[in-house]
Design an enzyme around this catalytic site. Structure first.
Site, mmCIF file in Angstrom:
data_model
loop_
_atom_site.group_PDB
_atom_site.id
_atom_site.type_symbol
_atom_site.label_atom_id
_atom_site.label_comp_id
_atom_site.label_asym_id
_atom_site.label_seq_id
_atom_site.Cartn_x
_atom_site.Cartn_y
_atom_site.Cartn_z
ATOM 1 N N GLU A 152 47.279 31.587 47.122
ATOM 2 C CA GLU A 152 48.005 32.554 47.927
ATOM 3 C C GLU A 152 48.725 31.942 49.120
ATOM 4 O O GLU A 152 49.563 32.597 49.736
ATOM 5 C CB GLU A 152 47.045 33.627 48.459
ATOM 6 C CG GLU A 152 46.250 34.361 47.402
ATOM 7 C CD GLU A 152 45.309 35.388 48.007
ATOM 8 O OE1 GLU A 152 45.634 35.922 49.087
ATOM 9 O OE2 GLU A 152 44.253 35.658 47.404
ATOM 10 N N ASP A 195 38.749 43.716 41.083
ATOM 11 C CA ASP A 195 38.291 42.368 41.420
ATOM 12 C C ASP A 195 37.480 42.457 42.703
ATOM 13 O O ASP A 195 37.823 43.204 43.622
ATOM 14 C CB ASP A 195 39.453 41.387 41.545
ATOM 15 C CG ASP A 195 40.534 41.841 42.501
ATOM 16 O OD1 ASP A 195 40.550 41.368 43.651
ATOM 17 O OD2 ASP A 195 41.366 42.676 42.091
#
Length: 293
Positions: free
Chosen positions: A188, A96
């Site tokens: 997150e 990613d």
């Protein structure tokens, strides 16, 4: 009175000239200079041959790798070219990326291989919050698929911002097409809001993206954040979990995770900076079923 000479009764054979002895030339010992010369020539050819060095180097590296791997888990060994340990039970691997990786040569990324490990997919950062578009998104979104890599776009979610508006902003910049990975929301942190507020806004984001695209998004999060704030709330969504430098992802068997981000320090050809490295849990058939139809 002279005494008469006595002559032999047989006539003596005439004396012939002494016979010359035949000269027998001694055979010189066979010279081996010619044979040694050809042998030396053959050895020189072998030493100069790239095949010879390829064989020697392969033998050397294999032996060295064997010594390095002593004591290591054979199912979680270090791959030198990627510079990280990779769990061998997974057959589909990916990365990613975002602006942090800079300009990427996707052709080099797609051609990199060690044993059976190569890059099959990539998640690419598209947007963040309400205003930020990753400066490399459009280029990565265009060039990644050209190199034969299945790509998916992700949005970095800000819990203090309106989830519906974040979804609209994301969809203004990303149009999932056939063969793409599903869109991803990266959650997150709480950013100072309560877990309840975060979950409410996240739910609004997920609902809007799914209704607009017809594709259920994937949720990305770290293992600790998921366990603390998400577990039990979004179980019908596919999960992509970050848990670094471990031999196994420590999640329950019934957890709906499909992607594991197991390292953040991989080295990939065509990328100047370290990269997150991911594994897909299923086989190639499961992977194709996950792609946008």
């Amino acid at each position: 009175m002279a005494i008469p000479k006595k002559y032999p009764l047989t006539k003596p054979k005439p004396r012939s000239s002494p016979r010359k002895k035949a000269v027998i030339k001694k055979k010189k010992p066979t010279s081996y200079k010619f044979s040694w010369r050809w042998l030396g020539f053959g050895i020189l050819l072998v030493l100069l041959s790239p095949f010879y060095y390829g064989y020697v180097l392969k033998l050397f590296t294999s032996t060295w790798q064997w010594f390095r791997d002593i004591g290591e888990n054979p199912h979680y060994r270090t791959y030198k070219s990627f510079n990280i340990p990779i769990p061998s039970k997974y057959t589909i691997h990916g990365i990613d990326v975002s602006y942090a990786q800079g300009k990427i040569d996707w052709q080099k990324v797609s051609k990199m291989r060690e044993d059976s490990v190569h890059i099959s997919f990539a998640f690419i950062k598209a947007t963040e919050g309400l205003l930020t578009v990753d400066p490399y998104f459009k280029r990565n979104w265009r060039e990644g698929p050209k190199a034969g890599i299945a790509c998916g776009a992700y949005h970095f979610f800000r819990p203090e911002k309106n989830g519906l508006w974040q979804a609209r902003f994301f969809l203004q910049n990303v149009k999932p097409e056939k063969g793409d990975l599903p869109p991803v929301v990266d959650i997150e942190q709480l950013d100072g809001v309560t877990p309840e507020t975060m979950r409410r806004e996240l739910k609004a984001f997920l609902t809007k993206v799914e209704s607009s695209t017809g594709v259920r998004p994937i949720i990305y999060s770290g293992l600790s954040f998921y366990n603390d704030y998400l577990d039990g709330y979004f179980d019908h969504y596919h999960l992509w979990i970050a848990h670094y430098h471990q031999e196994e992802l420590q999640m329950g068997k019934n957890t709906n995770w499909w992607f594991w981000q197991h390292s953040d320090i991989a080295k990939i050809n065509g990328i100047a900076h370290t990269v997150d490295f991911d594994a897909f849990k299923g086989d190639s058939l499961s992977f194709r079923r996950l792609l946008v139809n």
